[in-house]
Structure formats: C-alpha cells, structure tokens
Design an enzyme around this catalytic site. Structure first.
Site: not given
Length: 258
Positions: A47, A151, A177
């Site tokens: 990220h 996830e 997620d």
C-alpha cells in the site's frame, strides 16, 4: 548477512510473538518499534511506495535492534518477493492468496532449488562472500518464511488446498479486506467475518500451520491466546501514532481553546 529467524524459532518452540505493520518508510521508526519490544515488523510495500534502497535501509534498521523484518509485497509479484529477500527480509507476506496456485507461485519465488526457483544472487544477505554460497542457499531455505494473507471469501472456501501447499510457514488473517469480500466493508466485527476468521484458525490447526491474528482489542487478544494462537500483529504504526497524538493533544487541551 543472513541471521537465524527468531520468529520461526519462537513459533517452533510454542512461544508467542508480536509484531506491527509499518507503512512509514523511516528507519528511525523501525528502530523505535524494535526498542518498544516487538518481535517483528511487517514493512508494507503493498500500500506504500518504497524504493529498493529505502527498503534495504528499513531492514538494516530492524537488524540493528534485533527486530525480525518481514515485507508485505504487492499482490502476485514474484519480482517484489525477490527484491525483498535480496534486501534482507526474513520473510514475505503475500496478500490476497486466493488459490493453491497463488501460494505455490509465491513459494517458488521465495525458495531456492529444490524447493523453488528464486533467482541466485550474492550481495548483502550472504555477507558479500562471507558465507559460502552453497551453505547460504540451504540456510536461506531453512530460515526465510512465506506468510499467506487470507483476505478473500474465495480463499476461505479454498483453504484446504491452500494449506496443503508445501512451503507455507504462517497464515495471516486480513479481516478488513475479508469484510469487503463478504459485502460488509470495514465491519471487521460482523458475524460473517468473525466466523470466517474462526474457520481460518481452525483449519490452520488441522493442517499444523501457525495462524497469526490481528486483534482489534485486548479482549480479542486474550480470546485468540486462549485458543492457542501464538502470533499476533497488533495493528499499524500510523494508527497507533495518530491515536497517541490525538490523546496527547486532548490531555493538554485548555478550557479556553476554541
């Protein structure tokens, strides 16, 4: 230079380990995490934008305080796995592992032959020649960890096949997620998400693969520990810092402040 993996050793011995995600690419911050007593850090390159030199320096900072460095790589990126391990990471966290094939590809990228086909390289991890390269290959395969993040709802359904892939060392939950995958975004305490987390932990137990929880509260932490979980990620440094900054300001807010 390649070191023994203290997290792997602790989990093998049945001891608990605690870590943090780290998204701010600052070596001093990584040092602080180690000095605060955490066992491992997951440096986030999924990220965040971290260049290879930055990543190497973050790993050096972890090594300086005996903090085991892992790197969360971008999804389905064998090149990122190679670069993280060549920089000195003791393991890779692979996001969105949905199928056994996803995990097998990650293991192939992270292990040297005969367990995988990680590209051969010298450099800092074998100590620029201090370690015999044949010895280094064997030690790297023994110490480096492959961590799969579960996830996605489809991954929960395919868990049996995923957990059967050789070379998997740890499963890390991804409740955020998962909540989105189940149609309840950011509702990490929603019953459907909690059931999925419990199923993941139970299936890991059945397959003898350690499970890593991300407790949101101290009660969550106690509950997971009571179930026998020994690996925990206690959040991310940005959230911890933001909450501490707000609390510090509130503690010093004067009545005349608008």
């Amino acid at each position: 230079m390649l070191r023994p993996n203290a997290v792997r050793a602790a989990l093998t011995a049945g001891d608990a380990v605690h870590g943090l995600f780290c998204a701010i690419p600052a070596p001093a911050l990584v040092e602080m995490i180690g000095c605060a007593g955490y066992d491992f850090v997951i440096l986030d390159s999924e990220h965040t934008g971290v260049d290879p030199q930055e990543l190497e320096n973050l790993i050096r900072a972890a090594e300086a305080v005996d903090l085991t460095p892992f790197v969360r790589v971008p999804e389905a990126d064998p090149g990122a796995i190679l670069r993280a391990l060549d920089a000195g990471a003791m393991g890779v966290v692979v996001p969105h592992v949905r199928t056994a094939a996803d995990l097998a590809a990650a293991v192939r990228a992270a292990r040297y032959a005969p367990e995988g086909m990680r590209s051969l390289n010298g450099g800092r991890v074998p100590g620029f020649g201090r370690l015999d390269l044949g010895e280094y290959l064997a030690r790297a395969n023994a110490e480096i960890m492959v961590v799969a993040m579960i996830e996605d709802a489809g991954a929960v359904e395919a868990l049996g096949e995923i957990l059967a892939v050789p070379g998997l060392d740890l499963v890390l939950e991804g409740a955020a997620d998962l909540s989105q995958s189940y149609g309840v975004p950011w509702q990490t305490r929603h019953p459907v998400v909690r059931r999925a987390l419990t199923e993941i932990a139970d299936r890991c137990d059945e397959h003898g693969v350690p499970f890593c929880a991300i407790p949101r509260t101290p009660d969550d932490h106690r509950d997971w520990a009571a179930r026998g979980v020994r690996a925990f990620v206690l959040g991310e440094e940005r959230g911890i810092a933001a909450r501490a900054l707000r609390a510090h300001r509130e503690a010093h807010r004067l009545e005349e402040d608008p």
